[in-house]
Structure formats: C-alpha cells, structure tokens
Design an enzyme around this catalytic site. Sequence first.
Site, PDB file in Angstrom:
ATOM      1  N   GLU A  66       0.965  -1.234  -0.258  1.00 52.40           N
ATOM      2  CA  GLU A  66       0.245   0.118  -0.101  1.00 52.40           C
ATOM      3  C   GLU A  66       0.910   1.266   0.023  1.00 52.40           C
ATOM      4  OE1 GLU A  66      -3.522   1.914   2.862  1.00 52.40           O
ATOM      5  OE2 GLU A  66      -2.391   0.375   3.731  1.00 52.40           O
ATOM      6  N   LYS A 153      -8.841   3.099  -3.082  1.00 52.10           N
ATOM      7  CA  LYS A 153      -9.247   2.725  -1.604  1.00 52.10           C
ATOM      8  C   LYS A 153     -10.543   3.393  -1.485  1.00 52.10           C
ATOM      9  CE  LYS A 153      -7.404   2.059   2.934  1.00 52.10           C
ATOM     10  NZ  LYS A 153      -6.320   2.270   3.691  1.00 52.10           N
ATOM     11  N   CYS A 187      -5.536  -2.830   2.530  1.00 48.81           N
ATOM     12  CA  CYS A 187      -5.518  -2.773   3.924  1.00 48.81           C
ATOM     13  C   CYS A 187      -6.941  -2.986   4.335  1.00 48.81           C
ATOM     14  CB  CYS A 187      -5.151  -1.397   4.276  1.00 48.81           C
ATOM     15  SG  CYS A 187      -4.325  -1.292   5.967  1.00 48.81           S
TER      16      CYS A 187
END
Length: 350
Positions: A66, A153, A187
């Site tokens: 990430e 995200k 994540c």
Amino acid sequence: MSATEEMSKALKATTPGFCDMPSTIVRASIVQASTVYNDTPKTIEKAGEFIAQAASDGAQLVVFPEAYIGGYPRGYRFGIGVGVHNEAGRDCFRRYHASALVVPGPEVDQLAEIARKNKVYLVMGAMEKDGYTLYCTALFFSSEGRFLGKHRKVMPTSLERCIWGYGDGSTIPVYDTPLGKLGAAICWENRMPLLRTSLYGKGIELYCAPTADGSPEWQSSMMHIALEGGCFVLGACQFCLRKDFPDHADYLFTDWYDDQHQEAIVSQGGSVIISPLGKILAGPNFESEGLITADLDLGDIARAKLYFDVVGHYSRPDIFNLTVNESQNKPVTFASKSVKAENDSEPKDK
C-alpha cells in the site's frame, strides 16, 4: 505415496479416458520494501530494481505494498486536531502531495515501461493526486507494458480520512489476464465483507492485498480471505525503519520495539502468500526488506471450490443479495448546450 496420488492412481485404473489435468503454475513475488520518502523518482528506481530481481527469478506477477509510491504516512499528524489549524501540518501535506502521482501521467508511463521491460504483470500501491485530493490507489499493468487501470481505496481508516479521498464503485476492477483473474483490496478494506463479495462475484483468483498492517493478527485476515474466496491471496506490506522516514518532531511512531533509535522497526512487514486451500506458500517475513516468492498452482482454486464456492453453490441468492453501484460519482457535472456560431460572412441587418 500421498493420499491424493493414490486417489489419482485409482481413478486412472477405473475411469475410462481419465488423464491428468495439465497444471497452470504462476510464479508470483511480493516486494516488501520501504518507500524513499519525499523522493518519488528514487522510489520508482528502487521499485525497478526489485522488479528486475523478481523477474530474473522467473516471477510473472509482482505486487507492491500500500502507498509504496508517495509513501504510507505512518506517524504523520499533519498538525491535525479538532478545531486546530497548523501551518507546519499544512506544509507537511504540501510535500506529501508533491510526492503523489497523476494517473495517468509520466510516472505511470514509466512504471508501464518497467513492467514491459521485465515482462511481468505489476500491481503497484501508490498515492494518487486528482487535483488537490489524494487517493490511496492500486495501479495495474500488463506484461506488455499497458496500464490496465486502478483501484481507489473506498474507505480510508481512522485519520487517513483527513488526508485521503474516498474511492467509488467505478474502480473495483478484476482483470481477466493470462495469469488469472487479478484484482486488489487495500488494507482494512479487506475486512469489509461486502467489498470482498464484490470481488468474489467478479471471479477473482489472484487476490492482492496491499496493506500497511504489519501486525501478526493481520495474518488471520489473509488466511480467512484465501479460504473464503477460494483464491490466492498476496498480502504485501512495507518493511520500514525509523531512518527511512524524514526527520520530524511531530511524527508519532508506534515502534515494534522499545528502542527509539534509527534502526528501530516502524513497519515490520509480514508479507505472505496463501493458497485457496489455506496453505502458506511463502512468508510471512517480519525481519527485513526483500522478495516473498511462490509458485501458484491455479488448479488449487477448483480443488478448494469443490466444497465451498462463496458466490456459487454456497451463496443462497434466494436469501442474500448484493448490489454494487459501479457508477463514477462526480462532485460537479457540466451540462453544456451547443451554441451555433454566428457566420460573419453573412450580411447583418443595420
């Protein structure tokens, strides 16, 4: 002889026309390494070196953590507090924004060329800037050097929400590649059951999980997703020391060790590759930068889904149903009407 080999031998002996199915093996590598903070060109150069190393070892797919390009802002506070506006924090954000990528843009072209040169499919964690808003993004590249697209995200975690925007349903892709169906969740998105289900619904087989969570507990999530989705999971996390970060008195690190020196571990990695049958194929590595590499037998996907196919025979759509809004959400839409230009060659009334 193993039980599987004995069963195969028995089937060959009793089943007319039975033959071994050809195996499809994909060699995949995770790069567990730190960003070069505030220096995007050097970060890309470092990435290129790791990609070349992985390719020389036969890797066909390379996955990065990430926010590898631009950096995960671990410990940064940007001067943020309720009702607080801090000039030093604003200047810190200015530098952080400068390290992010425009997508598409010259750095994206550079990454595509690195993928082409090394003949690898590439999943790169990056900070994307769209105007002055930042997005935590995964970029996808083909081994021919094509930029395939991106995943933003959809739900930043905790204080990430103060500095990153929210992705929408238009960037939750799964790409049908010669290696398998490739996608990513970033994540703690991986802890969102409905997001996972949307990826399962698109048939994901190579499930990439770029993350900043280096905790031992994260391994449980990676194992669960592999078993739940019947897919290969590639969990990629940075390994960072305090010395990898810019020196700043405002940073609030939670070191994995009590020692507050430059060699103290700030992000301990834990990158791992897990099969659809729940077998750890490589990793986790909690000790250093480096490559985590495994050979993935895609036949394991069918083996796993014999008993559990989360969006197939185990789904019960008569009871449960998920609808995903894949439209792009824009804050401003211009509805322009065409205006016929006046012809200056025609005489005008006086």
